[in-house]
Design a protein around this motif. Structure first.
Motif, PDB file in Angstrom:
ATOM      1  N   PRO A 188      41.104 -89.942 -41.288  1.00  0.00           N
ATOM      2  CA  PRO A 188      42.509 -90.308 -41.078  1.00  0.00           C
ATOM      3  C   PRO A 188      42.803 -91.668 -41.703  1.00  0.00           C
ATOM      4  CG  PRO A 188      41.302 -90.246 -38.980  1.00  0.00           C
ATOM      5  CD  PRO A 188      40.354 -89.825 -40.047  1.00  0.00           C
ATOM      6  N   LYS A 189      44.037 -91.840 -42.147  1.00  0.00           N
ATOM      7  CA  LYS A 189      44.410 -93.072 -42.830  1.00  0.00           C
ATOM      8  C   LYS A 189      44.524 -94.232 -41.844  1.00  0.00           C
ATOM      9  CE  LYS A 189      46.924 -94.724 -46.682  1.00  0.00           C
ATOM     10  NZ  LYS A 189      47.796 -94.382 -47.775  1.00  0.00           N
TER      11      LYS A 189
ATOM     12  N   TYR B  55      50.056 -93.738 -41.354  1.00  0.00           N
ATOM     13  CA  TYR B  55      48.787 -94.219 -40.822  1.00  0.00           C
ATOM     14  C   TYR B  55      48.559 -93.627 -39.429  1.00  0.00           C
ATOM     15  CZ  TYR B  55      49.329 -97.694 -44.482  1.00  0.00           C
ATOM     16  OH  TYR B  55      49.502 -98.316 -45.691  1.00  0.00           O
ATOM     17  N   LYS B  56      47.333 -93.201 -39.178  1.00  0.00           N
ATOM     18  CA  LYS B  56      46.989 -92.729 -37.843  1.00  0.00           C
ATOM     19  C   LYS B  56      46.510 -93.886 -36.973  1.00  0.00           C
ATOM     20  CE  LYS B  56      44.693 -89.158 -35.224  1.00  0.00           C
ATOM     21  NZ  LYS B  56      43.866 -87.952 -35.258  1.00  0.00           N
ATOM     22  N   TYR B  57      45.824 -94.840 -37.586  1.00  0.00           N
ATOM     23  CA  TYR B  57      45.278 -95.969 -36.839  1.00  0.00           C
ATOM     24  C   TYR B  57      45.586 -97.271 -37.556  1.00  0.00           C
ATOM     25  CZ  TYR B  57      42.511 -92.269 -34.682  1.00  0.00           C
ATOM     26  OH  TYR B  57      42.117 -91.124 -34.041  1.00  0.00           O
TER      27      TYR B  57
ATOM     28  N   VAL C 198      36.738 -95.236 -35.770  1.00  0.00           N
ATOM     29  CA  VAL C 198      37.552 -94.029 -35.928  1.00  0.00           C
ATOM     30  C   VAL C 198      36.863 -92.827 -35.291  1.00  0.00           C
ATOM     31  CG1 VAL C 198      38.523 -92.402 -37.612  1.00  0.00           C
ATOM     32  CG2 VAL C 198      38.779 -94.877 -37.957  1.00  0.00           C
TER      33      VAL C 198
ATOM     34  N   GLU D 251      38.523 -90.244 -32.687  1.00  0.00           N
ATOM     35  CA  GLU D 251      38.693 -88.838 -33.045  1.00  0.00           C
ATOM     36  C   GLU D 251      37.959 -87.891 -32.098  1.00  0.00           C
ATOM     37  OE1 GLU D 251      40.475 -87.394 -36.074  1.00  0.00           O
ATOM     38  OE2 GLU D 251      41.452 -89.223 -35.353  1.00  0.00           O
TER      39      GLU D 251
ATOM     40  N   ASP E 281      40.157 -87.551 -26.912  1.00  0.00           N
ATOM     41  CA  ASP E 281      41.609 -87.731 -26.785  1.00  0.00           C
ATOM     42  C   ASP E 281      41.991 -88.687 -25.664  1.00  0.00           C
ATOM     43  OD1 ASP E 281      42.090 -86.015 -28.881  1.00  0.00           O
ATOM     44  OD2 ASP E 281      42.410 -84.266 -27.604  1.00  0.00           O
TER      45      ASP E 281
END
Length: 131
Positions: free
Chosen positions: A5-6, A87-89, A108, A112, A115
């Motif tokens: 993830p970005k 962006y995810k994070y 990350v 991931e 949850d």
């Protein structure tokens, strides 16, 4: 295309050119391929911005017109990240940090895999400290 993830890496600096340059150098070798680096400069007067532009042209540099402090600088960076999107994070780093090659991928990974986790952080160590 990356499977990771970005991540937006946001760094705040003010008149600490040598520190931020060392941090940016350490980020060159991280084992994570899907990230953007955003440096927020709080109106430095020590040529920090010019040096970043010359040595790290891929870095997104935001220059505040005045020193907004750490919190204000991070808020500037976070606004940029949210406005840009994608962006995810977001990884917030002080300018005097130096990161290990695997740090971001491990942070990350924790996010991931569970949850229930909403935030992760790094261990802060002195350079010669053993864990």
């Amino acid at each position: 295309m990356s499977e990771n993830p970005k991540v937006a890496i946001v760094i705040v600096t003010w008149n600490k050119k040598s520190y931020v340059m060392e941090l940016l150098s350490s980020l060159r070798s991280i084992n994570y391929d899907n990230h953007d680096i955003i440096v927020v400069d709080n109106a430095s007067t020590d040529d920090t911005c010019q040096t970043i532009r010359e040595q790290f042209p891929h870095v997104n540099l935001i220059v505040n017109s005045e020193n907004l402090g750490g919190t204000g600088g991070f808020n500037t960076g976070l606004r940029y990240v949210l406005e840009r999107g994608g962006y995810k994070y977001t990884w917030l780093l002080d300018n005097d940090a130096v990161v290990e090659r695997e740090t971001l991928i491990e942070l990350v990974k924790v996010m991931e895999e569970d949850d229930e986790v909403g935030i992760t952080g790094s261990v802060i160590m002195e350079p010669d400290m053993d864990m």
